[in-house]
Design a protein around this motif. Structure first.
Motif, PDB file in Angstrom:
ATOM      1  N   ARG A  95       0.747  -1.168   0.034  1.00 44.55           N
ATOM      2  CA  ARG A  95       0.030  -0.088  -0.140  1.00 44.55           C
ATOM      3  C   ARG A  95       0.810   1.356   0.202  1.00 44.55           C
ATOM      4  O   ARG A  95       0.367   2.232  -0.766  1.00 44.55           O
ATOM      5  N   GLU A  96       1.825   1.303   0.650  1.00 40.27           N
ATOM      6  CA  GLU A  96       3.038   2.377   0.795  1.00 40.27           C
ATOM      7  C   GLU A  96       3.490   2.710  -0.528  1.00 40.27           C
ATOM      8  O   GLU A  96       3.844   3.774  -0.921  1.00 40.27           O
ATOM      9  N   LYS A  97       4.036   1.588  -1.173  1.00 40.66           N
ATOM     10  CA  LYS A  97       4.566   1.637  -2.378  1.00 40.66           C
ATOM     11  C   LYS A  97       3.594   2.208  -3.543  1.00 40.66           C
ATOM     12  O   LYS A  97       4.004   3.074  -4.218  1.00 40.66           O
ATOM     13  N   ARG A  98       2.523   1.789  -3.430  1.00 40.30           N
ATOM     14  CA  ARG A  98       1.454   2.327  -4.185  1.00 40.30           C
ATOM     15  C   ARG A  98       1.112   3.917  -3.992  1.00 40.30           C
ATOM     16  O   ARG A  98       0.847   4.849  -4.866  1.00 40.30           O
ATOM     17  N   THR A 102       1.026  -2.363  -7.376  1.00 38.78           N
ATOM     18  CA  THR A 102       2.339  -2.800  -6.803  1.00 38.78           C
ATOM     19  C   THR A 102       3.163  -1.800  -6.549  1.00 38.78           C
ATOM     20  O   THR A 102       4.223  -1.664  -5.813  1.00 38.78           O
ATOM     21  N   GLY A 103       2.554  -0.323  -7.121  1.00 41.64           N
ATOM     22  CA  GLY A 103       3.658   0.748  -7.047  1.00 41.64           C
ATOM     23  C   GLY A 103       4.515   0.936  -8.145  1.00 41.64           C
ATOM     24  O   GLY A 103       5.574   1.832  -8.139  1.00 41.64           O
ATOM     25  N   GLN A 104       4.463   0.279  -9.117  1.00 38.99           N
ATOM     26  CA  GLN A 104       5.482   0.084 -10.271  1.00 38.99           C
ATOM     27  C   GLN A 104       4.826   1.113 -11.264  1.00 38.99           C
ATOM     28  O   GLN A 104       3.644   1.333 -11.302  1.00 38.99           O
ATOM     29  N   PRO A 105       5.811   1.816 -12.161  1.00 34.59           N
ATOM     30  CA  PRO A 105       5.288   2.848 -13.019  1.00 34.59           C
ATOM     31  C   PRO A 105       4.439   1.923 -14.013  1.00 34.59           C
ATOM     32  O   PRO A 105       3.382   2.869 -14.696  1.00 34.59           O
ATOM     33  N   ILE A 106       4.639   0.893 -14.374  1.00 32.72           N
ATOM     34  CA  ILE A 106       3.844   0.136 -15.101  1.00 32.72           C
ATOM     35  C   ILE A 106       4.346  -1.334 -15.177  1.00 32.72           C
ATOM     36  O   ILE A 106       5.469  -1.686 -14.585  1.00 32.72           O
ATOM     37  N   THR A 107       3.557  -2.238 -15.537  1.00 37.95           N
ATOM     38  CA  THR A 107       4.060  -3.809 -15.562  1.00 37.95           C
ATOM     39  C   THR A 107       5.153  -4.037 -16.604  1.00 37.95           C
ATOM     40  O   THR A 107       5.186  -3.047 -17.538  1.00 37.95           O
ATOM     41  N   THR A 108       6.058  -5.083 -16.405  1.00 38.24           N
ATOM     42  CA  THR A 108       6.937  -5.364 -17.211  1.00 38.24           C
ATOM     43  C   THR A 108       6.562  -5.623 -18.582  1.00 38.24           C
ATOM     44  O   THR A 108       7.109  -4.931 -19.521  1.00 38.24           O
ATOM     45  N   PHE A 109       5.609  -6.279 -18.892  1.00 39.18           N
ATOM     46  CA  PHE A 109       4.847  -6.672 -20.006  1.00 39.18           C
ATOM     47  C   PHE A 109       3.480  -5.867 -20.118  1.00 39.18           C
ATOM     48  O   PHE A 109       2.480  -6.266 -19.155  1.00 39.18           O
ATOM     49  N   THR A 110       3.360  -5.251 -21.120  1.00 36.63           N
ATOM     50  CA  THR A 110       1.828  -5.082 -21.536  1.00 36.63           C
ATOM     51  C   THR A 110       1.709  -5.193 -22.996  1.00 36.63           C
ATOM     52  O   THR A 110       2.076  -4.720 -23.706  1.00 36.63           O
ATOM     53  N   SER A 111       1.100  -6.552 -23.011  1.00 35.23           N
ATOM     54  CA  SER A 111       1.034  -7.375 -24.324  1.00 35.23           C
ATOM     55  C   SER A 111      -0.086  -7.061 -25.031  1.00 35.23           C
ATOM     56  O   SER A 111      -1.358  -7.344 -24.725  1.00 35.23           O
ATOM     57  N   HIS A 112      -0.061  -6.807 -26.480  1.00 38.86           N
ATOM     58  CA  HIS A 112      -1.197  -6.620 -27.260  1.00 38.86           C
ATOM     59  C   HIS A 112      -1.468  -7.453 -28.318  1.00 38.86           C
ATOM     60  O   HIS A 112      -0.578  -7.572 -28.924  1.00 38.86           O
TER      61      HIS A 112
END
Lengths: 454, 201
Positions: free
Chosen positions: A29-32, A258-268
């Motif tokens: 939550r804090e990372k978020r 998770t507080g990451q700027p984006i997931t590692t994979f954003t697959s289209h």
């Protein structure tokens, strides 16, 4: 009926473990919080996401047909499933026709909801969950306890023991890096042997007819790029009208989760690989019934980020399994009663109504209002716990009559003289594991009457 | 049959129409998008090497993984090693691949994601089965945020497959301990070409 309070009691019996679980979730939550504070327009972004989803829901039939039309034009086979059983039959038929035996599946709460794994296993197919957390709970024959971190309730030493037993890692080894490497070596042959890959769907795009899957491990990509058949299972509310809307949602999802700027994979994915098959299964399974209920339809905006779980003081201290539902936490407590009110009647009460869930929700679902609204349904349908019902009735009488209230408030002055056994017993649920506050020495009413007048 | 049942149940339940909001990119702009990209890329576990022009690519790849047992390169500056380009290869063969080198089209400053569509490699499987990965981007292609990135993606024909990649694969599924190199790429090098005047793709 799921007895959340009893399950929570079992969980909190181990105080050390409860605190550990609480801390682990609060850390996320804090990372978020840190991630969202780097985005000055965060609140506007949430508002925009909320409006896009509400618009989509108001024209869901139109966008589903648009998606189907565009996906079909790209060579994707679109299927419609009215309920969990239909979903499982459709997926099984696709696999059966091609003689599939080995399946790799990346994380999908929908296939959990439909209980796809046991359905396929009973028919002789082998399904390997490939997300590390999901693989861990699968090896333990458990369901996920969290939407994003399925094994958040398990300690590394327990995973070390599990891997020692099933994967032959060194006894007593519990280094996360070592265990992750062992899982990598265990899973790689599974991808290479797989005849088909199944994934969930984070977003489906109406105007392009494609779907988007977000992972950190790359397991959805590993699972779909090798075998000739790929199947993507989606709840029908996963649609976005246009490709550009992904700009809004990819900014919100991982930061909230998770507080990451984006997931590692954003697959289209916008079509089958050469010589392959791509299927999308659109599932209703009770969603249109939620859509029909004005006070609950906003819950269909959910993007399964689990921010409401991580912040919830009840979830953090009672664990995912205490809810007895596929989706736990605040969002699970509003979605599950819509599926089966009697079974999940206790879940809307698994909340302090503090509203933190609503505050962190990236699509602005009014979660605590919906929890309260469900409580009214539970009472109306007669599913409220009898003891609680009796107390509520008494409190109602007391609070609606000024004379009774004044008398009670006068008598409460003597509460400290009442023997403890009368206050702290099984009949008074509010007195269990709680010290009741002593009444103030001077009541507000007295203070008000004696206020200085000018 | 299911289709009609589902659509009918939706139509019977539709909420009142709500307008689609105007897309807004909120005017977010970084004073130094290159630095923002680099800082974020390193925070998500990627290695970063800036080069002045394409002439620096080969040396950067060599320095990143001097002992690469096999290389599948999709750029002219880096030769393949123990692997040849073959679009018709059985994708399972990529499980032996050590390093793949590709160009990324849209680097995004806010999250260090890079748009890499399937025009940039022969097979999606190679991109995830490889042990290590190099993605080359041009600083002049940088956008500030995902709104701009998707506007660019939407302006072109949508590829059969494409992804935004941000860092090497990772997991924190064991007691929240971050482990880089979960299942796909163990490590990622981003080569950023700073001098746009000499760049050609």
């Amino acid at each position: 009926m799921i007895d959340h309070a009893q399950h929570a009691r079992n969980f909190t019996a181990n105080a050390e473990r409860t605190a550990w679980h609480d801390d682990a979730l609060w850390f996320v939550r804090e990372k978020r919080d840190k991630a969202t504070k780097l985005i000055p327009e965060w609140e506007e972004l949430r508002e925009q996401a909320s409006q896009v989803k509400m618009h989509m829901l108001s024209r869901l039939d139109h966008y589903l047909e648009e998606f189907e039309r565009n996906a079909t034009a790209r060579g994707i086979q679109v299927h419609w499933a009215e309920d969990a059983d239909a979903h499982n039959r459709i997926v099984h038929a696709i696999l059966e026709r091609k003689g599939v035996k080995n399946i790799v599946k990346s994380k999908s709460m929908l296939t959990e909801e439909c209980h796809l794994n046991p359905y396929l296993a009973e028919r002789g197919m082998d399904v390997i969950d490939t997300d590390l957390g999901e693989r861990i709970v699968q090896m333990r024959n458990e369901p996920p306890s969290h939407l994003v971190m399925p094994a958040i309730h398990i300690k590394k030493a327990e995973i070390g023991d599990l891997f020692h037993e099933q994967l032959g890692t060194d006894a007593g080894a519990d280094d996360p890096k070592y265990l992750t490497e062992a899982a990598r070596q265990h899973l790689r042959p599974k991808y290479l042997e797989a005849d088909a890959g199944i994934t969930g769907v984070n977003f489906a795009i109406a105007d392009t007819g494609g779907i988007v899957v977000c992972t950190n491990e790359g397991n959805a990509d590993l699972g779909t790029s090798l075998p000739p058949i790929q199947i993507h299972c989606m709840g029908m509310e996963k649609l976005l009208p246009r490709l550009e809307h992904l700009g809004v949602f990819t900014r919100l999802l991982a930061r909230s989760a998770t507080g990451q700027p984006i997931t590692t994979f954003t697959s289209h994915f916008h079509g089958p690989k050469p010589g392959g098959e791509m299927h999308v299964v659109i599932v209703n399974n009770g969603r249109s019934a939620i859509l029909a209920k004005p006070e609950f339809r906003r819950s269909l905006s959910c993007i399964r980020c689990a921010a409401c779980l991580n912040t919830c003081p009840i979830y953090r201290r009672s664990g995912g399994y205490s809810y007895g539902s596929v989706v736990p936490g605040p969002i699970g407590s509003v979605l599950s009663p819509a599926m089966d009110l009697e079974k999940y009647a206790a879940l809307p009460f698994a909340s302090t109504l503090c509203g933190s869930c609503t505050d962190v929700c990236p699509v602005k679902i009014d979660l605590h209002d919906q929890l309260l609204a469900w409580r009214k349904y539970v009472v109306k349908e007669g599913y409220l716990d009898k003891g609680k019902a009796r107390q509520m009735k008494m409190a109602g009488k007391l609070l609606s009559s000024p004379t009774l209230y004044r008398t009670a408030s006068f008598l409460s002055k003597g509460m400290k003289l009442v023997p403890r056994v009368l206050l702290y017993n099984k009949k008074n649920k509010w007195g269990m594991e709680r010290e009741l506050p002593l009444p103030a020495k001077r009541r507000f009413r007295d203070l008000y009457r004696k206020r200085p007048r000018s | 049959m299911s289709r009609e049942t589902i659509l009918a149940s939706i139509r019977a339940a539709l909420p009142p129409g709500q307008a689609l909001p105007e897309l807004d990119n909120f005017g977010l702009h970084y004073d130094d998008p290159i630095q923002q990209f680099i800082t974020t890329a390193e925070a998500v576990g990627a290695n970063l090497q800036s080069v002045d022009n394409r002439g620096g690519i080969a040396a950067a790849v060599q320095a990143f993984l001097p002992g690469a047992s096999s290389i599948l390169s999709h750029v002219p500056e880096v030769p393949c090693k123990n692997f040849t380009r073959d679009a018709d290869r059985d994708p399972h063969a990529y499980s032996d691949l050590d390093l793949i080198v590709v160009e990324g089209l849209i680097p995004v400053a806010e999250n260090a994601a890079i748009w890499v569509p399937d025009s940039q490699y022969d097979d999606h499987a190679a991109m995830v089965l490889t042990q290590h990965q190099v993605i080359i981007v041009r600083a002049s292609d940088l956008v500030d945020h995902m709104h701009q990135a998707y506007a660019k993606v939407a302006a072109a024909e949508v590829p059969r497959f494409g992804f935004f990649l941000s860092g090497p694969t990772k997991t924190a599924d064991i007691e929240q301990s971050l482990v880089l190199g979960a299942q796909g790429t163990r490590s990622l090098l981003i080569i950023m070409i700073r001098d746009e005047s000499t760049s050609t793709i």
